[in-house]
Write a protein that holds these residues in place. Sequence first.
Motif, PDB file in Angstrom:
ATOM      1  N   ARG A  96       4.011  17.138  -3.113  1.00  0.00           N
ATOM      2  CA  ARG A  96       4.017  18.603  -3.183  1.00  0.00           C
ATOM      3  C   ARG A  96       3.432  19.246  -1.935  1.00  0.00           C
ATOM      4  O   ARG A  96       3.603  20.425  -1.711  1.00  0.00           O
ATOM      5  N   GLU A  97       2.740  18.449  -1.158  1.00  0.00           N
ATOM      6  CA  GLU A  97       2.122  18.947   0.073  1.00  0.00           C
ATOM      7  C   GLU A  97       3.206  19.051   1.144  1.00  0.00           C
ATOM      8  O   GLU A  97       3.855  18.059   1.483  1.00  0.00           O
ATOM      9  N   LEU A 123       0.849  -1.193   0.000  1.00  0.00           N
ATOM     10  CA  LEU A 123       0.000   0.000   0.000  1.00  0.00           C
ATOM     11  C   LEU A 123       0.882   1.240   0.000  1.00  0.00           C
ATOM     12  O   LEU A 123       1.883   1.301   0.721  1.00  0.00           O
ATOM     13  N   LEU A 124       0.476   2.231  -0.783  1.00  0.00           N
ATOM     14  CA  LEU A 124       1.139   3.523  -0.767  1.00  0.00           C
ATOM     15  C   LEU A 124       0.388   4.393   0.235  1.00  0.00           C
ATOM     16  O   LEU A 124      -0.807   4.632   0.087  1.00  0.00           O
ATOM     17  N   VAL A 125       1.078   4.813   1.284  1.00  0.00           N
ATOM     18  CA  VAL A 125       0.466   5.649   2.323  1.00  0.00           C
ATOM     19  C   VAL A 125       1.241   6.951   2.411  1.00  0.00           C
ATOM     20  O   VAL A 125       2.321   7.101   1.838  1.00  0.00           O
ATOM     21  N   THR A 126       0.676   7.878   3.133  1.00  0.00           N
ATOM     22  CA  THR A 126       1.357   9.145   3.344  1.00  0.00           C
ATOM     23  C   THR A 126       1.618   9.326   4.837  1.00  0.00           C
ATOM     24  O   THR A 126       0.856   8.843   5.673  1.00  0.00           O
ATOM     25  N   GLU A 151      -5.617  15.320  -4.514  1.00  0.00           N
ATOM     26  CA  GLU A 151      -5.047  15.101  -3.179  1.00  0.00           C
ATOM     27  C   GLU A 151      -3.975  14.013  -3.179  1.00  0.00           C
ATOM     28  O   GLU A 151      -2.927  14.171  -2.550  1.00  0.00           O
ATOM     29  N   VAL A 152      -4.233  12.907  -3.873  1.00  0.00           N
ATOM     30  CA  VAL A 152      -3.225  11.841  -3.927  1.00  0.00           C
ATOM     31  C   VAL A 152      -1.956  12.363  -4.590  1.00  0.00           C
ATOM     32  O   VAL A 152      -0.841  12.100  -4.113  1.00  0.00           O
ATOM     33  N   PHE A 153      -2.092  13.124  -5.663  1.00  0.00           N
ATOM     34  CA  PHE A 153      -0.915  13.667  -6.330  1.00  0.00           C
ATOM     35  C   PHE A 153      -0.153  14.609  -5.398  1.00  0.00           C
ATOM     36  O   PHE A 153       1.071  14.531  -5.291  1.00  0.00           O
ATOM     37  N   GLU A 154      -0.876  15.495  -4.703  1.00  0.00           N
ATOM     38  CA  GLU A 154      -0.220  16.444  -3.798  1.00  0.00           C
ATOM     39  C   GLU A 154       0.502  15.731  -2.652  1.00  0.00           C
ATOM     40  O   GLU A 154       1.587  16.145  -2.256  1.00  0.00           O
TER      41      GLU A 154
END
Length: 148
Positions: free
Chosen positions: A113-114, A31-34, A63-66
């Motif tokens: 980018r966030e 899973l890709l998480v932030t 949002e996912v991109f940021e």
Amino acid sequence: MIRRFGEAIQADQRYRLRPGAYALLVRDGSLLVTHQQEPVPEYQLPGGGIDPGESPLSALHREVFEETGWRIDVMRRLGAFRRFTYMPEYDLWAEKLCAIYLARPVRAHGAPREPGHSALWMSPEAALRELGNAGDRHFVARFLGVAR
């Protein structure tokens, strides 16, 4: 009925509805998480608030991109949950209405980018332990077929 997770509702508090779109991003069994540093360090499913006039899917892509730097392919909506919480970064008591989608990360375009966010891959089992809110963990558990 939409299931509620998290803090108890405070009867003396007014909450503002804050709809959002979030993704379970699956690739090669991970899973890709932030990870958000502020206001409290926390692992999260990537996603966020839907701006006025924006569709949930447009918000999800943005949002996912940021937050991760990845472009995604949305596969399907998995469900939704509610959570009542204070958001110190907005000085807002929010009723978060979180729509969860299953998506596939397609292509990385660089770092998030966030500010204060980093993207990382983890096993779904690690996500069950590390994700900061019970709603996110619930949808990972459902994805894995694990009762919680």
